[in-house]
Structures are given as C-alpha cells and as structure tokens.
Design a protein around this motif. Sequence first.
Motif, PDB file in Angstrom:
ATOM      1  N   MET A   1      -5.679   4.552  -6.275  1.00 53.17           N
ATOM      2  CA  MET A   1      -6.096   5.504  -5.275  1.00 53.17           C
ATOM      3  C   MET A   1      -6.401   4.768  -3.972  1.00 53.17           C
ATOM      4  SD  MET A   1      -9.409   7.967  -5.285  1.00 53.17           S
ATOM      5  CE  MET A   1      -8.654   9.522  -5.675  1.00 53.17           C
ATOM      6  N   ALA A   2      -5.835   5.241  -2.894  1.00 50.73           N
ATOM      7  CA  ALA A   2      -6.046   4.616  -1.596  1.00 50.73           C
ATOM      8  C   ALA A   2      -7.422   4.978  -1.053  1.00 50.73           C
ATOM      9  CB  ALA A   2      -4.967   5.074  -0.630  1.00 50.73           C
ATOM     10  N   HIS A   3      -8.024   4.028  -0.343  1.00 43.28           N
ATOM     11  CA  HIS A   3      -9.321   4.275   0.282  1.00 43.28           C
ATOM     12  C   HIS A   3      -9.406   3.585   1.635  1.00 43.28           C
ATOM     13  CE1 HIS A   3      -9.880   0.548  -2.000  1.00 43.28           C
ATOM     14  NE2 HIS A   3     -10.799   0.228  -1.118  1.00 43.28           N
ATOM     15  N   GLU A  64       3.078   0.477   8.032  1.00 50.31           N
ATOM     16  CA  GLU A  64       2.945   0.810   6.617  1.00 50.31           C
ATOM     17  C   GLU A  64       3.638  -0.306   5.842  1.00 50.31           C
ATOM     18  OE1 GLU A  64       4.286   4.201   3.341  1.00 50.31           O
ATOM     19  OE2 GLU A  64       4.825   4.461   5.451  1.00 50.31           O
ATOM     20  N   ILE A  65       2.927  -0.841   4.836  1.00 45.35           N
ATOM     21  CA  ILE A  65       3.447  -1.953   4.049  1.00 45.35           C
ATOM     22  C   ILE A  65       3.340  -1.599   2.564  1.00 45.35           C
ATOM     23  CG2 ILE A  65       3.161  -4.394   3.453  1.00 45.35           C
ATOM     24  CD1 ILE A  65       3.993  -3.999   6.367  1.00 45.35           C
ATOM     25  N   HIS A  66       4.410  -1.844   1.812  1.00 41.57           N
ATOM     26  CA  HIS A  66       4.401  -1.709   0.356  1.00 41.57           C
ATOM     27  C   HIS A  66       4.719  -3.082  -0.229  1.00 41.57           C
ATOM     28  CE1 HIS A  66       5.532   2.867   0.348  1.00 41.57           C
ATOM     29  NE2 HIS A  66       4.555   2.584   1.200  1.00 41.57           N
ATOM     30  N   LEU A  67       4.003  -3.436  -1.288  1.00 41.46           N
ATOM     31  CA  LEU A  67       4.209  -4.724  -1.947  1.00 41.46           C
ATOM     32  C   LEU A  67       4.700  -4.537  -3.366  1.00 41.46           C
ATOM     33  CD1 LEU A  67       0.911  -6.557  -0.905  1.00 41.46           C
ATOM     34  CD2 LEU A  67       3.128  -6.615   0.241  1.00 41.46           C
ATOM     35  N   LYS A  68       5.373  -5.570  -3.876  1.00 45.36           N
ATOM     36  CA  LYS A  68       5.714  -5.575  -5.299  1.00 45.36           C
ATOM     37  C   LYS A  68       4.411  -5.454  -6.071  1.00 45.36           C
ATOM     38  CE  LYS A  68       9.905  -8.281  -5.051  1.00 45.36           C
ATOM     39  NZ  LYS A  68      10.553  -9.570  -5.283  1.00 45.36           N
ATOM     40  N   GLY A  69       4.450  -4.771  -7.177  1.00 43.04           N
ATOM     41  CA  GLY A  69       3.245  -4.569  -7.964  1.00 43.04           C
ATOM     42  C   GLY A  69       2.480  -3.322  -7.569  1.00 43.04           C
ATOM     43  N   GLY A  70       2.934  -2.633  -6.515  1.00 39.87           N
ATOM     44  CA  GLY A  70       2.334  -1.348  -6.172  1.00 39.87           C
ATOM     45  C   GLY A  70       1.339  -1.338  -5.030  1.00 39.87           C
ATOM     46  N   GLY A  71       1.063  -2.461  -4.397  1.00 37.55           N
ATOM     47  CA  GLY A  71       0.138  -2.468  -3.268  1.00 37.55           C
ATOM     48  C   GLY A  71       0.669  -1.634  -2.119  1.00 37.55           C
ATOM     49  N   ARG A  72      -0.206  -0.832  -1.518  1.00 33.91           N
ATOM     50  CA  ARG A  72       0.154   0.028  -0.395  1.00 33.91           C
ATOM     51  C   ARG A  72      -0.916  -0.133   0.676  1.00 33.91           C
ATOM     52  NH1 ARG A  72       3.960  -0.008  -3.183  1.00 33.91           N
ATOM     53  NH2 ARG A  72       5.101   1.688  -4.137  1.00 33.91           N
ATOM     54  N   PHE A  73      -0.462  -0.348   1.923  1.00 27.28           N
ATOM     55  CA  PHE A  73      -1.402  -0.597   3.012  1.00 27.28           C
ATOM     56  C   PHE A  73      -0.985   0.144   4.273  1.00 27.28           C
ATOM     57  CE2 PHE A  73      -1.100  -4.319   0.303  1.00 27.28           C
ATOM     58  CZ  PHE A  73      -2.418  -4.486  -0.091  1.00 27.28           C
ATOM     59  N   VAL A  92      -6.233   1.343   5.398  1.00 25.22           N
ATOM     60  CA  VAL A  92      -6.217   2.082   4.136  1.00 25.22           C
ATOM     61  C   VAL A  92      -5.472   1.228   3.121  1.00 25.22           C
ATOM     62  CG1 VAL A  92      -5.447   4.186   2.951  1.00 25.22           C
ATOM     63  CG2 VAL A  92      -6.234   4.310   5.334  1.00 25.22           C
ATOM     64  N   ALA A  93      -6.051   1.098   1.923  1.00 24.73           N
ATOM     65  CA  ALA A  93      -5.427   0.283   0.876  1.00 24.73           C
ATOM     66  C   ALA A  93      -5.704   0.896  -0.483  1.00 24.73           C
ATOM     67  CB  ALA A  93      -5.986  -1.144   0.914  1.00 24.73           C
ATOM     68  N   ASN A  94      -4.838   0.557  -1.423  1.00 27.34           N
ATOM     69  CA  ASN A  94      -5.077   0.988  -2.798  1.00 27.34           C
ATOM     70  C   ASN A  94      -5.567  -0.186  -3.645  1.00 27.34           C
ATOM     71  OD1 ASN A  94      -2.671  -0.419  -3.013  1.00 27.34           O
ATOM     72  ND2 ASN A  94      -1.648   1.113  -4.289  1.00 27.34           N
ATOM     73  N   ALA A  95      -6.133  -1.203  -2.990  1.00 28.98           N
ATOM     74  CA  ALA A  95      -6.662  -2.385  -3.682  1.00 28.98           C
ATOM     75  C   ALA A  95      -8.115  -2.124  -4.076  1.00 28.98           C
ATOM     76  CB  ALA A  95      -6.571  -3.609  -2.768  1.00 28.98           C
ATOM     77  N   PRO A  96      -8.388  -1.992  -5.376  1.00 28.01           N
ATOM     78  CA  PRO A  96      -9.751  -1.700  -5.814  1.00 28.01           C
ATOM     79  C   PRO A  96     -10.726  -2.803  -5.383  1.00 28.01           C
ATOM     80  CG  PRO A  96      -8.194  -1.505  -7.640  1.00 28.01           C
ATOM     81  CD  PRO A  96      -7.453  -2.111  -6.487  1.00 28.01           C
ATOM     82  N   GLY A  97     -11.841  -2.395  -4.820  1.00 29.22           N
ATOM     83  CA  GLY A  97     -12.880  -3.340  -4.442  1.00 29.22           C
ATOM     84  C   GLY A  97     -12.752  -3.903  -3.049  1.00 29.22           C
ATOM     85  N   ALA A  98     -11.622  -3.677  -2.374  1.00 32.36           N
ATOM     86  CA  ALA A  98     -11.444  -4.183  -1.007  1.00 32.36           C
ATOM     87  C   ALA A  98     -12.313  -3.378  -0.049  1.00 32.36           C
ATOM     88  CB  ALA A  98      -9.987  -4.094  -0.585  1.00 32.36           C
ATOM     89  N   ARG A  99     -12.983  -4.086   0.859  1.00 29.93           N
ATOM     90  CA  ARG A  99     -13.798  -3.426   1.888  1.00 29.93           C
ATOM     91  C   ARG A  99     -13.251  -3.680   3.286  1.00 29.93           C
ATOM     92  NH1 ARG A  99     -19.254  -5.346  -0.907  1.00 29.93           N
ATOM     93  NH2 ARG A  99     -19.399  -3.722  -2.503  1.00 29.93           N
ATOM     94  N   ALA A 100     -12.646  -4.863   3.483  1.00 30.36           N
ATOM     95  CA  ALA A 100     -12.048  -5.209   4.783  1.00 30.36           C
ATOM     96  C   ALA A 100     -11.000  -6.294   4.559  1.00 30.36           C
ATOM     97  CB  ALA A 100     -13.116  -5.703   5.756  1.00 30.36           C
ATOM     98  N   ILE A 101      -9.865  -6.156   5.241  1.00 22.63           N
ATOM     99  CA  ILE A 101      -8.792  -7.146   5.171  1.00 22.63           C
ATOM    100  C   ILE A 101      -8.188  -7.272   6.561  1.00 22.63           C
ATOM    101  CG2 ILE A 101      -6.539  -7.757   4.182  1.00 22.63           C
ATOM    102  CD1 ILE A 101      -7.217  -5.926   1.778  1.00 22.63           C
ATOM    103  N   ALA A 102      -7.999  -8.510   6.991  1.00 20.80           N
ATOM    104  CA  ALA A 102      -7.277  -8.772   8.239  1.00 20.80           C
ATOM    105  C   ALA A 102      -6.433 -10.025   8.039  1.00 20.80           C
ATOM    106  CB  ALA A 102      -8.237  -8.955   9.411  1.00 20.80           C
ATOM    107  N   GLU A 103      -5.321 -10.075   8.744  1.00 23.95           N
ATOM    108  CA  GLU A 103      -4.429 -11.230   8.657  1.00 23.95           C
ATOM    109  C   GLU A 103      -4.030 -11.651  10.060  1.00 23.95           C
ATOM    110  OE1 GLU A 103      -1.201 -10.760   5.799  1.00 23.95           O
ATOM    111  OE2 GLU A 103      -2.322  -9.134   4.868  1.00 23.95           O
TER     112      GLU A 103
END
Length: 156
Positions: A1-3, A64-73, A92-103
């Motif tokens: 589930m994306a959050h 919009e980015i999709h990764l192998k393994g089902g990651g969606r950002f 927005v990400a479907n990575a459980p437990g993620a609160r902030a990501i930057a690259e």
Amino acid sequence: MAHQLRAVGLDFIGTAPVRLVFAQEMSAPPEAVFRALAEDVPGWAQWFSAVTLARATGDGSTREIHLKGGGRFQETILASKEPEVYAYRVDVANAPGARAIAEEWRLAPAGTGTRVRWTFAVDGTAAFRVVAKLGGAGLGKAFRNAVRTLDGQLTG
C-alpha cells in the motif's frame, strides 16, 4: 500500500539518519551524463537494471518510478543544475516503514570523463533503517552496474 512520505529538501541529503554514498568514474562527459539523468527519464529503465519504468509526470518536475520487486515511487525533483547535480525526493512510496527518502546524483569532471557520486538518504522506522543499511552492498552493486551500462550507452 502506497503512503505519503515526509517532504524533505536538499538539506536532508546531508542530515538523514541513513546515508549511503557511492562513487564511480565513467568515460562520458558530465553534460552527457546529466542529460541521461535529468532529461531522458524513460531511459533510466535501459541502463539502471532495477528500474522497470521511469517517466516524467506533470510539467516534468515530478517522476513516477517502478522497480523490480514491486517498488513504486512518486518523486519531486529538488535540484536540476546542469551539469553538476540532479536530486529528487520520494513523495509517495509503497515501501513499508519509509518516512523520508531523497537521492542526489553529483557529477564532477574527471579528466575527460565524469566522477558520479550517488547519495541515497532515508529515514523511517528502526526496522526500515536497519534494512536500508543492510541493503547498502546491493545498492552499491546496482549503482556500479548502472553507471557502467550508462557509460557504455553514452560512449559506445
């Protein structure tokens, strides 16, 4: 589930609880590398093997980015300064437990080529931070392979 993730700025790249930094040199000049990163968003799927779909959205300031393994950002571009830096945050990400990501991708001349430095900065639950740190070796390998593949495309 994306959050929804916390909106962070460029300062987060240097202050995130978990920062993974990888660097590699390539033969292609910084301008060509920058164009591949910032202007040819769909091309990411051709050189970064973890990416299955990449597309600019909105007016080009989001992706919009999709990764192998089902990651969606869903991402927002934070910096796009040719030929030096390209950075984005995940909104927005479907990575459980993620609160902030930057690259951040930093490019610097290296002879006739480019030194590429990629920083993966994250915050999340304690479990997410542990998993991110443990995944560092795999991220580093994926980064090195991506840079080699991109360099082959740009110079081949």
